[in-house]
Design a protein around this motif. Structure first.
Motif, PDB file in Angstrom:
ATOM      1  N   SER A   1      -3.479  -8.785  -6.928  1.00  0.00           N
ATOM      2  CA  SER A   1      -4.774  -8.980  -7.593  1.00  0.00           C
ATOM      3  C   SER A   1      -5.802  -9.681  -6.710  1.00  0.00           C
ATOM      4  N   ASN A   2      -5.673  -9.529  -5.417  1.00  0.00           N
ATOM      5  CA  ASN A   2      -6.680 -10.039  -4.491  1.00  0.00           C
ATOM      6  C   ASN A   2      -7.732  -8.953  -4.254  1.00  0.00           C
TER       7      ASN A   2
ATOM      8  N   TYR B   1      -2.041  -5.504  -4.545  1.00  0.00           N
ATOM      9  CA  TYR B   1      -0.785  -5.708  -5.263  1.00  0.00           C
ATOM     10  C   TYR B   1      -0.732  -7.059  -5.980  1.00  0.00           C
TER      11      TYR B   1
ATOM     12  N   SER C   1     -11.944  -3.002  -5.678  1.00  0.00           N
ATOM     13  CA  SER C   1     -10.582  -2.816  -6.171  1.00  0.00           C
ATOM     14  C   SER C   1      -9.774  -4.101  -5.982  1.00  0.00           C
ATOM     15  N   LEU C   2      -8.495  -4.048  -6.388  1.00  0.00           N
ATOM     16  CA  LEU C   2      -7.584  -5.182  -6.251  1.00  0.00           C
ATOM     17  C   LEU C   2      -6.293  -4.712  -5.595  1.00  0.00           C
TER      18      LEU C   2
END
Length: 224
Positions: free
Chosen positions: A114-115, A112, A109-110
């Motif tokens: 996009s990490n 907030y 997943s990513l």
């Protein structure tokens, strides 16, 4: 004299015949005009009384109704009476236990920003969601924010999700955390604010979704 009389009679006869012929032509013309006018009038009346089949009825235009429902009520004052124990923002096991049993885990997943992050889902995919997304920098809490037109079951689950988020916010940020969740549920949006020692990147409830994003790295820096 007879000739004059004869001429007079002939002239009179010729004039009478001309008048008679002229009268006939005039009468015939008038009759034709009346027939034409009557036909035109009938056509006009027919056109005025005809109703196109495609014209929508008033019922079609006025038939739509605005769907209404009962707003969801969050009994925050009752939740406030529960005792809680403080939890560190890095204590993921304790944080997850507050939300319940993990149903599924997504390690791709990513967060907030996009990490790369891991998403923990606490509801089945066909139910109103309750998630935690954890990355190196952020801790995100997310849950379904019920609409007034939702079913009673959906509203109940939304209330239960909010209650768990309220408890976890108090564990992480004390009473200020509880106030933060209450403000979110009342439609307030919080950005870039320190709350109970934690840096809140974003906190809001709108469009069927509540999200609370905590900047863990900023909180750790501030606590050092």
């Amino acid at each position: 004299m007879w000739n004059n009389t004869l001429q007079t009679l002939l002239v009179g006869t010729i004039m009478a015949v001309g008048v008679s012929i002229s009268g006939c032509d005039s009468s015939q013309g008038d009759a034709q005009n009346q027939d034409a006018n009557a036909q035109t009038s009938e056509q006009t009346d027919a056109a005025d009384t005809a109703v196109p089949a495609s014209t929508p009825t008033k019922a079609d235009l006025d038939g739509a109704t605005v769907q209404q429902g009962t707003p969801v009520r969050y009994d925050v004052s009752a939740w406030h009476t529960d005792n809680v124990e403080s939890v560190n923002v890095d204590d993921l096991d304790s944080i997850r236990s507050t939300f319940g049993k993990v149903i599924s885990t997504d390690e791709n997943s990513l967060d907030y920003a996009s990490n790369p992050a891991t998403k923990y889902r606490f509801m089945n995919t066909d139910a109103p969601y309750l998630d935690i997304i954890d990355s190196e920098k952020y801790l995100e809490l997310g849950w379904y924010y019920a609409n007034p037109t939702d079913s009673d079951k959906e509203k109940e689950l939304s209330q239960n999700h909010a209650k768990k988020a309220y408890k976890l916010a108090r564990q992480l940020m004390g009473e200020e955390g509880g106030t933060l969740i209450a403000d979110m549920l009342n439609g307030q949006i919080v950005k870039n604010k320190m709350v109970g020692g934690q840096k809140i990147e974003l906190a809001k409830c709108e469009f069927y979704s509540c999200m609370l994003v905590i900047n863990k790295s900023a909180a750790q820096t501030d606590n050092n």
